[in-house]
Design a protein around this motif. Structure first.
Motif, mmCIF file in Angstrom:
data_model
loop_
_atom_site.group_PDB
_atom_site.id
_atom_site.type_symbol
_atom_site.label_atom_id
_atom_site.label_comp_id
_atom_site.label_asym_id
_atom_site.label_seq_id
_atom_site.Cartn_x
_atom_site.Cartn_y
_atom_site.Cartn_z
ATOM 1 N N ALA A 74 0.494 -1.156 -0.040
ATOM 2 C CA ALA A 74 -0.003 0.228 0.420
ATOM 3 C C ALA A 74 1.063 1.452 0.248
ATOM 4 C CB ALA A 74 -1.035 0.102 1.646
ATOM 5 N N LEU A 75 2.554 1.009 0.615
ATOM 6 C CA LEU A 75 3.096 2.312 0.648
ATOM 7 C C LEU A 75 3.255 2.956 -0.434
ATOM 8 C CD1 LEU A 75 4.175 2.015 3.969
ATOM 9 C CD2 LEU A 75 2.770 3.311 3.256
ATOM 10 N N ARG A 76 3.597 2.086 -1.758
ATOM 11 C CA ARG A 76 4.663 1.632 -2.961
ATOM 12 C C ARG A 76 4.455 3.434 -3.533
ATOM 13 N NH1 ARG A 76 2.145 -3.286 -5.735
ATOM 14 N NH2 ARG A 76 3.851 -4.514 -4.835
ATOM 15 N N ASP A 77 3.782 4.027 -3.405
ATOM 16 C CA ASP A 77 3.452 5.079 -4.345
ATOM 17 C C ASP A 77 4.154 6.518 -3.975
ATOM 18 O OD1 ASP A 77 3.810 4.028 -6.935
ATOM 19 O OD2 ASP A 77 2.239 3.398 -6.879
ATOM 20 N N ILE A 78 3.440 6.235 -2.161
ATOM 21 C CA ILE A 78 3.779 6.797 -1.113
ATOM 22 C C ILE A 78 4.583 6.790 -0.166
ATOM 23 C CG2 ILE A 78 2.666 7.708 1.181
ATOM 24 C CD1 ILE A 78 0.013 5.680 0.155
ATOM 25 N N ALA A 79 5.459 6.092 -0.320
ATOM 26 C CA ALA A 79 6.762 5.625 1.169
ATOM 27 C C ALA A 79 7.907 6.322 -0.069
ATOM 28 C CB ALA A 79 6.668 5.126 1.630
ATOM 29 N N HIS A 80 9.420 6.718 0.604
ATOM 30 C CA HIS A 80 10.582 6.907 -0.375
ATOM 31 C C HIS A 80 11.220 5.419 0.160
ATOM 32 C CE1 HIS A 80 10.455 11.958 -0.996
ATOM 33 N NE2 HIS A 80 9.454 11.544 -1.437
ATOM 34 N N ALA A 81 12.037 5.843 1.609
ATOM 35 C CA ALA A 81 12.308 4.698 1.818
ATOM 36 C C ALA A 81 11.734 3.885 3.135
ATOM 37 C CB ALA A 81 14.002 5.019 2.427
ATOM 38 N N ALA A 82 12.081 2.507 2.752
ATOM 39 C CA ALA A 82 11.182 1.561 3.903
ATOM 40 C C ALA A 82 12.376 0.523 3.856
ATOM 41 C CB ALA A 82 10.264 0.889 3.342
ATOM 42 N N GLN A 83 12.489 0.167 5.241
ATOM 43 C CA GLN A 83 13.448 -0.857 5.741
ATOM 44 C C GLN A 83 12.457 -1.840 6.439
ATOM 45 O OE1 GLN A 83 17.158 -1.142 6.174
ATOM 46 N NE2 GLN A 83 16.787 -3.015 7.171
ATOM 47 N N ASP A 84 12.972 -3.826 6.733
ATOM 48 C CA ASP A 84 12.137 -3.684 7.893
ATOM 49 C C ASP A 84 13.628 -4.246 9.214
ATOM 50 O OD1 ASP A 84 13.896 -5.890 6.852
ATOM 51 O OD2 ASP A 84 12.497 -7.345 7.670
ATOM 52 N N ILE A 85 12.267 -4.013 10.127
ATOM 53 C CA ILE A 85 13.636 -4.093 11.590
ATOM 54 C C ILE A 85 13.589 -5.630 12.015
ATOM 55 C CG2 ILE A 85 14.102 -2.930 14.418
ATOM 56 C CD1 ILE A 85 11.976 -0.906 12.845
ATOM 57 N N SER A 86 14.877 -6.189 11.989
ATOM 58 C CA SER A 86 15.445 -7.161 12.320
ATOM 59 C C SER A 86 16.573 -7.298 13.507
ATOM 60 C CB SER A 86 15.605 -8.328 11.557
ATOM 61 O OG SER A 86 16.628 -7.485 10.379
ATOM 62 N N ASP A 87 17.077 -6.279 12.860
ATOM 63 C CA ASP A 87 18.283 -6.191 14.587
ATOM 64 C C ASP A 87 18.023 -5.072 14.894
ATOM 65 O OD1 ASP A 87 19.716 -7.862 13.130
ATOM 66 O OD2 ASP A 87 20.308 -7.037 11.151
ATOM 67 N N GLY A 88 16.648 -3.983 15.568
ATOM 68 C CA GLY A 88 16.609 -3.254 15.711
ATOM 69 C C GLY A 88 16.685 -1.865 15.565
ATOM 70 N N LEU A 89 15.718 -0.934 15.681
ATOM 71 C CA LEU A 89 15.571 0.639 15.541
ATOM 72 C C LEU A 89 16.443 0.986 14.808
ATOM 73 C CD1 LEU A 89 13.204 2.493 14.744
ATOM 74 C CD2 LEU A 89 13.641 3.173 16.433
ATOM 75 N N LEU A 90 17.265 1.383 15.485
ATOM 76 C CA LEU A 90 18.731 2.057 15.320
ATOM 77 C C LEU A 90 19.484 1.799 14.216
ATOM 78 C CD1 LEU A 90 19.515 3.895 18.514
ATOM 79 C CD2 LEU A 90 18.350 4.720 17.442
ATOM 80 N N GLN A 91 20.024 0.520 14.327
ATOM 81 C CA GLN A 91 20.629 0.219 13.943
ATOM 82 C C GLN A 91 20.061 -0.285 12.254
ATOM 83 O OE1 GLN A 91 23.870 -2.286 14.284
ATOM 84 N NE2 GLN A 91 23.109 -4.241 13.483
ATOM 85 N N ASP A 92 19.684 0.065 12.065
ATOM 86 C CA ASP A 92 18.089 -0.402 10.846
ATOM 87 C C ASP A 92 17.391 0.780 10.444
ATOM 88 O OD1 ASP A 92 18.281 -3.535 10.616
ATOM 89 O OD2 ASP A 92 16.807 -3.575 11.642
ATOM 90 N N LEU A 93 17.488 1.611 10.929
ATOM 91 C CA LEU A 93 17.598 3.310 10.587
ATOM 92 C C LEU A 93 18.666 4.026 9.938
ATOM 93 C CD1 LEU A 93 15.370 6.110 10.610
ATOM 94 C CD2 LEU A 93 16.304 6.392 12.771
ATOM 95 N N ASN A 94 19.829 3.906 10.801
ATOM 96 C CA ASN A 94 20.715 3.399 10.020
ATOM 97 C C ASN A 94 21.097 3.811 8.587
ATOM 98 O OD1 ASN A 94 22.082 5.293 11.371
ATOM 99 N ND2 ASN A 94 22.472 4.115 13.298
ATOM 100 N N HIS A 95 20.734 2.194 8.655
ATOM 101 C CA HIS A 95 20.947 1.616 6.854
ATOM 102 C C HIS A 95 20.279 2.824 5.690
ATOM 103 C CE1 HIS A 95 21.029 -2.831 8.815
ATOM 104 N NE2 HIS A 95 22.426 -2.252 8.708
ATOM 105 N N ILE A 96 19.353 2.895 6.274
ATOM 106 C CA ILE A 96 18.683 3.762 5.384
ATOM 107 C C ILE A 96 19.371 5.211 5.295
ATOM 108 C CG2 ILE A 96 16.539 5.488 4.899
ATOM 109 C CD1 ILE A 96 14.655 3.402 6.330
ATOM 110 N N LEU A 97 19.648 6.101 6.935
ATOM 111 C CA LEU A 97 20.091 6.703 6.652
ATOM 112 C C LEU A 97 21.686 6.928 6.011
ATOM 113 C CD1 LEU A 97 19.331 7.854 10.245
ATOM 114 C CD2 LEU A 97 18.438 8.584 8.164
ATOM 115 N N HIS A 98 22.743 6.018 5.856
ATOM 116 C CA HIS A 98 23.742 5.959 5.365
ATOM 117 C C HIS A 98 23.046 5.496 3.894
ATOM 118 C CE1 HIS A 98 27.306 3.571 4.519
ATOM 119 N NE2 HIS A 98 27.494 4.432 5.459
ATOM 120 N N ALA A 99 22.612 5.066 3.646
ATOM 121 C CA ALA A 99 22.431 4.331 2.460
ATOM 122 C C ALA A 99 21.660 6.122 1.233
ATOM 123 C CB ALA A 99 21.154 3.350 1.618
#
Ligand code: ADP
Ligand code: MG
Length: 318
Positions: free
Chosen positions: A200-225
């Motif tokens: 449902a977010l395909r045309d709405i969201a910019h970046a996405a990621q699922d949280i498997s290793d913890g919020l901060l670590q996974d958010l950092n993947h988005i921020l870094h990329a």
């Protein structure tokens, strides 16, 4: 039971479910797919190792659910529709009762998402599973990690930290009240992949990621990329209120593993559309921060000061 019987009796439930896009499934040397030419194909694998990712006395139905759910979660994170799966299993022995329970749960979840098991491999080994999942999006419409933009809202689905709290209870590091443990353990054993929300977010969201290793670590993947930074508002991170009294609470919600919730960014103009996507997919979501210029992620408390005891999440090689 031999390997042939295993494949024929337990793993061939989808062998006859063929169509224009899946010409051959379990039974030959390889499966044959003929995907729609307008689709982008998404492929991902996740491995679960006994003693590391699961207790080897786990109930087979919970294990089967988790193996598939964590891979469905990767598809959700791409905004992809999961379609096909290959399951490789290393089992110490073939036990009919165990296999019945495992396969019933596996195919129940697969069927709920219309995912077909089209192949895999089976060998004697000490509890190891690898699932490869194949999904698709319309051409060019994937939700990638590198697409966050300065000014985006940061959103998360569901509630964070429950699986980590349950695990700490299992390890006897904390003692949760019984009903709290039951809720958290259910979340740990049976994560809900947010596939419908991702689509449902395909045309709405910019970046996405699922949280498997913890919020901060996974958010950092988005921020870094995406070459940007973020502010996260500690009090806005959704969790179970009963967990707040524990000293480990912040660590659970910021760095706890195994949440399998969706983390995504979207421009503020899309707030209404994001909320509608959440409602359409019946998924609770929370807005927990913003993307800004810079390189680091700051966690802010209610008075605007920075929360510094940030644990960075789970790293298998740390
Ligand atoms: P091969 O010897 O050609 O590798 P196998 O005997 O390993 O063939 O497998 C025979 C068929 O059963 C193949 O289609 C394979 O994809 C399927 N298969 C084997 N193990 C699994 C499994 N764990 N899950 C799903 N399909 C499997
Ligand atoms: Mg083989």
């Amino acid at each position: 039971m031999n390997e042939f019987e295993l494949i024929h009796t337990y793993l061939s439930r989808h062998a006859d479910k063929l169509d224009d896009e899946c010409l051959l499934g379990v039974g030959d040397d390889a499966a044959i797919l003929r995907p729609n030419a307008d689709a982008d194909i998404h492929i991902s694998s996740d491995m679960l190792v006994g003693g590391r990712h699961f207790f080897t006395d786990v109930r087979p139905e919970d294990l089967a659910h988790k193996i598939l759910a964590v891979n469905l979660s990767d598809m959700a994170a791409m905004g992809a529709t999961p379609r096909w799966a290959l399951l490789s299993a290393g089992l110490p022995q073939l036990d009919k009762t165990w296999l019945d329970a495992f396969c019933n749960a596996f195919f129940t979840l697969a069927d709920a998402h219309q995912v077909r098991l089209i192949g895999g491999d089976t060998t004697r080994a000490d509890w190891v599973f690898n699932l490869t999942i194949i999904g698709q999006t319309p051409r060019g419409r994937a939700l990638r990690r590198d697409a966050a933009q300065v000014g985006d809202d940061i959103w998360v689905s569901g509630r964070l930290g429950l699986a980590a709290a349950a695990l700490d209870d299992q390890w006897l590091k904390v003692r949760l009240p019984e009903t709290t443990f039951t809720t958290c353990e259910a979340q740990r054993l049976r994560p809900q992949a947010r596939v419908r929300l991702g689509e449902a977010l395909r045309d709405i969201a910019h970046a996405a990621q699922d949280i498997s290793d913890g919020l901060l670590q996974d958010l950092n993947h988005i921020l870094h990329a995406s070459s940007c930074a973020a502010d996260i508002w500690l009090e806005h991170i959704p969790s179970l209120p009963d967990l707040q009294e524990f000293a480990e609470y912040h660590q659970w919600i910021l760095a706890g593993g195994d949440d399998y919730e969706l983390l995504f960014t979207a421009p503020p103009e899309q707030r209404e559309a994001v909320l509608q996507a959440a409602q359409a997919s019946q998924t609770p979501i929370s807005r927990i921060g913003i993307v800004r210029k810079g390189t680091a992620c700051r966690v802010l408390t209610a008075d605007g000061s920075e929360y510094l005891e940030t644990h960075q999440g789970f790293d298998h090689f740390a």
